[in-house]
Design an enzyme around this catalytic site. Sequence first.
Site, PDB file in Angstrom:
ATOM      1  N   GLY A  61      42.281   1.140  12.568  1.00 36.40           N
ATOM      2  CA  GLY A  61      40.969   0.498  12.674  1.00 36.40           C
ATOM      3  C   GLY A  61      40.584   0.238  14.125  1.00 36.40           C
ATOM      4  N   TYR A 113      39.050   7.042   8.660  1.00 39.32           N
ATOM      5  CA  TYR A 113      38.452   8.231   9.272  1.00 39.32           C
ATOM      6  C   TYR A 113      39.398   8.876  10.296  1.00 39.32           C
ATOM      7  CZ  TYR A 113      33.521   6.957   8.101  1.00 39.32           C
ATOM      8  OH  TYR A 113      32.343   6.684   7.491  1.00 39.32           O
ATOM      9  N   LYS A 164      36.627  14.982  19.698  1.00 38.73           N
ATOM     10  CA  LYS A 164      37.260  15.155  18.372  1.00 38.73           C
ATOM     11  C   LYS A 164      36.749  16.426  17.690  1.00 38.73           C
ATOM     12  CE  LYS A 164      35.405  13.985  14.885  1.00 38.73           C
ATOM     13  NZ  LYS A 164      35.183  12.693  14.349  1.00 38.73           N
ATOM     14  N   TYR A 209      24.348  12.485  31.076  1.00 39.24           N
ATOM     15  CA  TYR A 209      23.960  11.118  30.692  1.00 39.24           C
ATOM     16  C   TYR A 209      23.516  10.331  31.928  1.00 39.24           C
ATOM     17  CZ  TYR A 209      25.111  10.779  25.727  1.00 39.24           C
ATOM     18  OH  TYR A 209      25.095  10.894  24.367  1.00 39.24           O
ATOM     19  N   GLU A 215      41.309  12.510   9.992  1.00 34.84           N
ATOM     20  CA  GLU A 215      40.799  13.584  10.850  1.00 34.84           C
ATOM     21  C   GLU A 215      41.893  14.111  11.778  1.00 34.84           C
ATOM     22  OE1 GLU A 215      36.033  12.511  11.110  1.00 34.84           O
ATOM     23  OE2 GLU A 215      37.280  11.977  12.807  1.00 34.84           O
ATOM     24  N   GLU A 223      24.000  26.265  -2.957  1.00 41.18           N
ATOM     25  CA  GLU A 223      23.132  26.463  -4.128  1.00 41.18           C
ATOM     26  C   GLU A 223      23.632  25.644  -5.324  1.00 41.18           C
ATOM     27  OE1 GLU A 223      23.199  30.490  -5.977  1.00 41.18           O
ATOM     28  OE2 GLU A 223      24.755  30.917  -4.512  1.00 41.18           O
ATOM     29  N   CYS A 238      31.787   7.760  21.910  1.00 40.53           N
ATOM     30  CA  CYS A 238      31.395   9.000  21.221  1.00 40.53           C
ATOM     31  C   CYS A 238      31.577  10.215  22.120  1.00 40.53           C
ATOM     32  CB  CYS A 238      29.944   8.889  20.749  1.00 40.53           C
ATOM     33  SG  CYS A 238      29.322  10.441  20.105  1.00 40.53           S
ATOM     34  N   ARG A 246      49.272   2.120   4.236  1.00 46.36           N
ATOM     35  CA  ARG A 246      49.655   0.984   3.395  1.00 46.36           C
ATOM     36  C   ARG A 246      49.096   1.084   1.974  1.00 46.36           C
ATOM     37  NH1 ARG A 246      46.215  -3.937   6.247  1.00 46.36           N
ATOM     38  NH2 ARG A 246      44.129  -3.217   5.676  1.00 46.36           N
ATOM     39  N   CYS A 274      33.678  11.111  18.984  1.00 50.02           N
ATOM     40  CA  CYS A 274      33.095  12.201  18.177  1.00 50.02           C
ATOM     41  C   CYS A 274      33.110  13.563  18.867  1.00 50.02           C
ATOM     42  CB  CYS A 274      31.642  11.882  17.834  1.00 50.02           C
ATOM     43  SG  CYS A 274      31.279  10.154  17.587  1.00 50.02           S
ATOM     44  N   HIS A 318      20.781  32.134  -2.363  1.00 47.65           N
ATOM     45  CA  HIS A 318      21.937  32.836  -2.886  1.00 47.65           C
ATOM     46  C   HIS A 318      22.352  33.975  -1.965  1.00 47.65           C
ATOM     47  CE1 HIS A 318      24.639  34.201  -6.005  1.00 47.65           C
ATOM     48  NE2 HIS A 318      24.210  35.432  -5.821  1.00 47.65           N
ATOM     49  N   THR A 321      27.861   6.423  15.522  1.00 41.60           N
ATOM     50  CA  THR A 321      27.020   6.733  16.678  1.00 41.60           C
ATOM     51  C   THR A 321      25.518   6.790  16.354  1.00 41.60           C
ATOM     52  OG1 THR A 321      28.800   7.898  17.756  1.00 41.60           O
ATOM     53  CG2 THR A 321      26.586   8.508  18.433  1.00 41.60           C
ATOM     54  N   ALA A 350      29.999  11.688   7.561  1.00 41.36           N
ATOM     55  CA  ALA A 350      30.817  12.904   7.509  1.00 41.36           C
ATOM     56  C   ALA A 350      32.199  12.560   8.021  1.00 41.36           C
ATOM     57  CB  ALA A 350      30.202  13.995   8.377  1.00 41.36           C
ATOM     58  N   SER A 376      26.517   5.218  23.348  1.00 43.34           N
ATOM     59  CA  SER A 376      25.356   5.798  22.658  1.00 43.34           C
ATOM     60  C   SER A 376      24.209   4.794  22.520  1.00 43.34           C
ATOM     61  CB  SER A 376      25.772   6.273  21.272  1.00 43.34           C
ATOM     62  OG  SER A 376      26.800   7.210  21.391  1.00 43.34           O
ATOM     63  N   ALA A 394      30.830  -5.694  33.689  1.00 40.29           N
ATOM     64  CA  ALA A 394      29.909  -6.822  33.834  1.00 40.29           C
ATOM     65  C   ALA A 394      30.249  -7.868  32.778  1.00 40.29           C
ATOM     66  CB  ALA A 394      28.467  -6.350  33.655  1.00 40.29           C
ATOM     67  N   GLU A 397      28.648  -0.056  33.344  1.00 42.14           N
ATOM     68  CA  GLU A 397      29.682   0.610  32.538  1.00 42.14           C
ATOM     69  C   GLU A 397      30.998   0.558  33.305  1.00 42.14           C
ATOM     70  OE1 GLU A 397      30.078   2.085  29.348  1.00 42.14           O
ATOM     71  OE2 GLU A 397      32.097   2.100  30.200  1.00 42.14           O
TER      72      GLU A 397
HETATM   73  P1  NDP Z   1      38.964   2.655   9.441  1.00 43.85           P
HETATM   74  O1  NDP Z   1      38.453   1.288   9.315  1.00 43.85           O
HETATM   75  O2  NDP Z   1      38.203   3.802   8.917  1.00 43.85           O
HETATM   76  O3  NDP Z   1      40.411   2.725   8.761  1.00 43.85           O
HETATM   77  C1  NDP Z   1      41.443   1.870   9.139  1.00 43.85           C
HETATM   78  C2  NDP Z   1      42.665   2.231   8.308  1.00 43.85           C
HETATM   79  O4  NDP Z   1      43.777   1.497   8.768  1.00 43.85           O
HETATM   80  C3  NDP Z   1      42.483   1.896   6.834  1.00 43.85           C
HETATM   81  O5  NDP Z   1      43.090   2.917   6.086  1.00 43.85           O
HETATM   82  C4  NDP Z   1      43.217   0.584   6.699  1.00 43.85           C
HETATM   83  O6  NDP Z   1      43.756   0.405   5.435  1.00 43.85           O
HETATM   84  C5  NDP Z   1      44.348   0.749   7.701  1.00 43.85           C
HETATM   85  N1  NDP Z   1      44.802  -0.514   8.258  1.00 43.85           N
HETATM   86  C6  NDP Z   1      44.056  -1.533   8.735  1.00 43.85           C
HETATM   87  N2  NDP Z   1      44.839  -2.517   9.217  1.00 43.85           N
HETATM   88  C7  NDP Z   1      46.117  -2.112   9.027  1.00 43.85           C
HETATM   89  C8  NDP Z   1      47.381  -2.700   9.316  1.00 43.85           C
HETATM   90  N3  NDP Z   1      47.483  -3.888   9.886  1.00 43.85           N
HETATM   91  N4  NDP Z   1      48.475  -1.994   8.992  1.00 43.85           N
HETATM   92  C9  NDP Z   1      48.393  -0.771   8.412  1.00 43.85           C
HETATM   93  N5  NDP Z   1      47.229  -0.177   8.115  1.00 43.85           N
HETATM   94  C10 NDP Z   1      46.102  -0.838   8.426  1.00 43.85           C
HETATM   95  O7  NDP Z   1      39.312   2.799  10.977  1.00 43.85           O
HETATM   96  P2  NDP Z   1      39.512   4.048  11.916  1.00 43.85           P
HETATM   97  O8  NDP Z   1      40.340   3.538  13.029  1.00 43.85           O
HETATM   98  O9  NDP Z   1      39.966   5.249  11.186  1.00 43.85           O
HETATM   99  O10 NDP Z   1      38.021   4.337  12.424  1.00 43.85           O
HETATM  100  C11 NDP Z   1      37.251   3.273  12.984  1.00 43.85           C
HETATM  101  C12 NDP Z   1      35.800   3.475  12.737  1.00 43.85           C
HETATM  102  O11 NDP Z   1      35.332   4.500  13.588  1.00 43.85           O
HETATM  103  C13 NDP Z   1      35.453   3.954  11.336  1.00 43.85           C
HETATM  104  O12 NDP Z   1      35.313   2.902  10.429  1.00 43.85           O
HETATM  105  C14 NDP Z   1      34.159   4.669  11.576  1.00 43.85           C
HETATM  106  O13 NDP Z   1      33.137   3.715  11.528  1.00 43.85           O
HETATM  107  C15 NDP Z   1      34.301   5.204  12.973  1.00 43.85           C
HETATM  108  N6  NDP Z   1      34.619   6.649  12.960  1.00 43.85           N
HETATM  109  C16 NDP Z   1      33.750   7.524  12.397  1.00 43.85           C
HETATM  110  C17 NDP Z   1      34.023   8.867  12.366  1.00 43.85           C
HETATM  111  C18 NDP Z   1      33.071   9.803  11.739  1.00 43.85           C
HETATM  112  O14 NDP Z   1      31.919   9.438  11.559  1.00 43.85           O
HETATM  113  N7  NDP Z   1      33.483  11.016  11.362  1.00 43.85           N
HETATM  114  C19 NDP Z   1      35.265   9.413  12.938  1.00 43.85           C
HETATM  115  C20 NDP Z   1      36.121   8.398  13.477  1.00 43.85           C
HETATM  116  C21 NDP Z   1      35.794   7.085  13.487  1.00 43.85           C
HETATM  117  P3  NDP Z   1      42.908  -0.209   4.215  1.00 43.85           P
HETATM  118  O15 NDP Z   1      42.035   0.880   3.692  1.00 43.85           O
HETATM  119  O16 NDP Z   1      43.961  -0.644   3.266  1.00 43.85           O
HETATM  120  O17 NDP Z   1      42.138  -1.356   4.783  1.00 43.85           O
END
Ligand code: NDP
Length: 452
Positions: A263, A179, A50, A98, A183, A442, A42, A200, A47, A437, A312, A342, A14, A114, A34
Amino acid sequence: MDFDYDLFTIGAGSGGVRASRLTAQFGAKVAIAEESRVGGTCVVRGCVPKKFFVYASHFGDLIDDAKGYGWQTGEKSFHWQTLLQRKDNEIDRLNRLYIKNLEKAGVTIFHNRAVLTGPHSVRLLPEGREITARKILIATGGRPTKAQNVPGHELAITSDEAFHLEQLPEKMLIAGGGYIAVEFACIFAGLGVDVTLVHRGDQVLRGFDQDLRDFTMAALVHRGVSLKMTTTIEQISYKNGQRMALFSNGESESFGQIMSAIGRHPHTYGLGLEAAGVAVDDKQAIIVDKYYRTSQENIFALGDVTNRVNLTPVAIREGVAFAETQFNNNAQTLNYDVIAKAVFTQPALGSVGLTEEQARAAYKSIHIYRSEFRPMRNILGDNPEKMMMKLIVDGETNRVLGCHIGGEEAGEFIQLVAIALTAGLTKAQFDQTIAVHPTAAEELVTMREKLS
Ligand code: NDP
């Protein structure tokens, strides 16, 4: 010194695509590389697919609700391969679009990996051709993080593979509480998979308003997701086509698939950052200033590879700001203060501005307005799912500091509320707005009772 290009962008997601197209439209000579598919996370594995999965999963609920409105729908059945095929067709179309738009803008596309070889040069792999550029933009995004310390972690899929499963498992374990975990837990549960979420923490969605976190926990339970909180996976093994998870509480259970959603991390590995003198932080994210300049003055970076606000629309706006600043003599930076988010759980979440916790820490006096109700559409369908809306208001200035919504279409609602918050509107101005309404929205302009 003459360069092959004015701008060479690494990564056609993006941010990279927007920056490259705009720069080319300003008259500069631009190339983009790329290694995977043009469109990036995305469009190809994030996104967009998904959201199709979210819709697919939600249709099951709609069929149930429709019965209360008199529809005779027979037995529900779902065909996973149809969804995959139609989703893939649309991703192919977007990918072609794209590419077409980049070419139309005059951007040269290299379908190669690259890597940087110096402050003004990159090498295309595998062929080894060297290309020079006056400026280089790194927009390589992020990658799912794997729990390398868990024996058998390679038996788990990530969201990348979740978009291409040959068949839906009967049982699925999803690890994480962010997230992606919530989701996908809703998506697969809605498609009929028996989902367990292992996290955790004691609640999902750390960093979101507490009421939204409570709302989501209840929604997951309502969707039939089994929750294993304050628990981690200690080991994964494979037996008879099943993945066996051993948990930190000593229990073990087998699943058709295990998905890790713990993450994402910046995609900087092997990019030649050291050779080019580009500094990274302890998470390997590229460090940039407010104009996206790295520690090397000709090299810039934006989007998830800088690990700031990994969304994104943020990467896209950063791409615009970069192109305007560097190639249109119009310095721009982004205001990261009010960014709506969201989460496409079912029901969805929308959030903008401060959480109640953040507002209480930063302001002397805070007023909370909150409404929880069953949306009209759920009534005849006997669907008990509720909606929650919350406004956080500065007690001194009456300005609305935050809005948090849980409920169907919350992602759409929050986009509009974000305009009001960006404009700095007060609660009194919300109240002056005449309601539409009968709608769920509302409530946003009719909440009068202060909770605190
Ligand atoms: P997030 O950072 O949102 O969440 C990671 C989760 O994994 C947290 O609950 C974290 O726990 C847990 N975690 C991290 N490390 C470990 C570990 N070693 N063992 C067990 N649990 C762990 O990452 P996501 O992968 O869900 O998404 C990545 C990013 O992508 C998001 O931050 C967002 O920016 C983007 N995204 C946005 C969306 C949207 O706009 N709708 C949809 C999907 C992704 P803790 O909370 O304890 O740290």
